[in-house]
Write a protein that holds these residues in place. Structure first.
Motif, PDB file in Angstrom:
ATOM      1  N   ASP A   2      -5.843   2.791  -6.545  1.00  0.00           N
ATOM      2  CA  ASP A   2      -5.717   3.823  -6.607  1.00  0.00           C
ATOM      3  C   ASP A   2      -6.055   4.330  -5.307  1.00  0.00           C
ATOM      4  O   ASP A   2      -6.276   5.862  -4.538  1.00  0.00           O
ATOM      5  CB  ASP A   2      -5.285   3.980  -7.856  1.00  0.00           C
ATOM      6  N   THR A  21      -5.075  -1.485  -1.542  1.00  0.00           N
ATOM      7  CA  THR A  21      -4.024  -1.214  -2.187  1.00  0.00           C
ATOM      8  C   THR A  21      -4.251  -0.936  -3.819  1.00  0.00           C
ATOM      9  O   THR A  21      -3.343  -0.589  -4.653  1.00  0.00           O
ATOM     10  CB  THR A  21      -3.445  -3.050  -2.821  1.00  0.00           C
ATOM     11  N   VAL A  47       0.824  -0.924  -0.052  1.00  0.00           N
ATOM     12  CA  VAL A  47       0.557  -0.055   0.308  1.00  0.00           C
ATOM     13  C   VAL A  47       0.915   1.058   0.110  1.00  0.00           C
ATOM     14  O   VAL A  47       0.297   2.361  -0.446  1.00  0.00           O
ATOM     15  CB  VAL A  47      -0.611   0.575   1.289  1.00  0.00           C
ATOM     16  N   ALA A  48       2.543   1.310   1.136  1.00  0.00           N
ATOM     17  CA  ALA A  48       2.780   2.383   1.732  1.00  0.00           C
ATOM     18  C   ALA A  48       3.716   2.535   1.898  1.00  0.00           C
ATOM     19  O   ALA A  48       4.024   1.258   2.252  1.00  0.00           O
ATOM     20  CB  ALA A  48       1.659   3.011   2.268  1.00  0.00           C
ATOM     21  N   THR A  65       2.978   6.878  -1.311  1.00  0.00           N
ATOM     22  CA  THR A  65       2.944   5.465  -1.343  1.00  0.00           C
ATOM     23  C   THR A  65       3.338   4.583  -2.340  1.00  0.00           C
ATOM     24  O   THR A  65       4.373   4.289  -3.112  1.00  0.00           O
ATOM     25  CB  THR A  65       1.728   5.564  -2.627  1.00  0.00           C
ATOM     26  N   TYR A  66       3.479   3.314  -2.636  1.00  0.00           N
ATOM     27  CA  TYR A  66       3.568   1.932  -3.538  1.00  0.00           C
ATOM     28  C   TYR A  66       3.269   1.689  -4.033  1.00  0.00           C
ATOM     29  O   TYR A  66       1.975   1.890  -4.853  1.00  0.00           O
ATOM     30  CB  TYR A  66       3.819   0.900  -2.049  1.00  0.00           C
ATOM     31  N   LYS A  78      -5.038   3.886  -1.568  1.00  0.00           N
ATOM     32  CA  LYS A  78      -3.726   4.663  -1.861  1.00  0.00           C
ATOM     33  C   LYS A  78      -3.563   5.528  -1.670  1.00  0.00           C
ATOM     34  O   LYS A  78      -2.621   6.844  -0.999  1.00  0.00           O
ATOM     35  CB  LYS A  78      -2.113   4.399  -2.982  1.00  0.00           C
TER      36      LYS A  78
END
Length: 277
Positions: free
Chosen positions: A253, A251, A119-120, A266-267, A256
């Motif tokens: 957009d 997870t 997620v981040a 964010t990841y 996030k």
């Protein structure tokens, strides 16, 4: 009597016809995820185990998920170590989101969770009192006699465990421990100590810094303790479709973006390309 029976026949026919219509049109629709998702009417609620430091974004995400799918979300917020103990003992619940992948890895080794999504980033920084009155510039200063240090628990928080490894690498663990005035079960108590001024310095994450009360000092690249925040369904969930829908929502957009709103990178992020799950 005959006339009453004749009058009852049309009424019975109407009732049977209505029942047939309900059978055809009142069935519960399956949960649909992805771009074509629509709100689902579902008499279900998810129990999510979440790291205490993720409370703000996860609370908002729970509301957004319920609005979208009609599925309630209940949380247990605590340190990751405490959450894993609860999961082991109860064997109840649907998803787990700790502060970093090291704790998720432990949970997976215990057979509590499945494949994660990401997620981040939890990005640790040195937190000092506003204006930095003690002129703290690095974690080495945490060993300076007389300082009051607040830290998360080594075994109960992701950042507490990461900090312990950092102090060991610098050869200052015992000296730092002598200055510790608080070892908190969650990162939230460390934030309170810094806000109240009962600690001179702490290891916190970027999203926890209160700019009115604290200043943040970045850790050098070689001390980078950034952690990736993972989430996954439990292996004992009784509603796997809903649990997976929640994981995918967090997870996505949309999920996030809520983390970004609360100060989390964010990841994936090129700035943390060297950080791997």
């Amino acid at each position: 009597m005959v006339s009453m029976t004749k009058r009852a026949i049309p009424l019975i026919a109407i009732v049977l016809f209505a029942a047939l219509l309900c059978t055809a049109g009142c069935t519960t629709q399956p949960l649909v995820t992805g771009e074509n998702a629509t709100p689902a009417v579902a008499d279900t609620s998810l129990l999510v185990y979440s790291g205490a430091g993720l409370k703000k974004p996860m609370s908002e995400i729970g509301e957004a998920f319920t609005d979208k799918y009609g599925i309630g979300v209940e949380y247990t917020f605590a340190g990751s170590g405490t959450l894993m103990t609860q999961m082991e003992l109860s064997r109840k619940g649907d998803a787990f989101i700790p502060g970093g992948t090291p704790d998720y890895r432990i949970a997976r080794e215990k057979g509590l969770v499945g494949e994660p999504g990401y997620v981040a980033y939890h990005v640790p920084v040195i937190a000092v009192q506003k204006g930095n009155p003690h002129n703290i510039t690095s974690v080495d200063d945490f060993a300076r006699p007389g300082l009051k240090i607040a830290l998360g628990g080594v075994n109960s928080t992701s950042i507490g465990g990461a900090g312990d490894k950092l102090f060991r690498a610098h050869g200052i663990r015992d000296a730092v421990e002598a200055n510790v005035v608080l070892r908190a079960p969650t990162i939230n108590e460390v934030v309170v100590a810094m806000n109240m001024g009962t600690a001179d310095a702490a290891l916190l994450t970027l999203d926890q810094i209160n700019p009115e009360k604290m200043d943040a000092i970045d850790l050098p690249q070689e001390d980078n303790l950034a952690l990736i925040v993972p989430i996954g369904a439990t292996t004992f969930t009784t509603q796997p479709d809903a649990a997976q829908a929640f994981v995918e929502f967090v997870t996505s957009d949309e999920g996030k973006a809520i983390f970004a709103k609360h100060g989390f990178p964010t990841y994936p992020d090129p700035a943390y390309a060297g950080i791997e799950p």
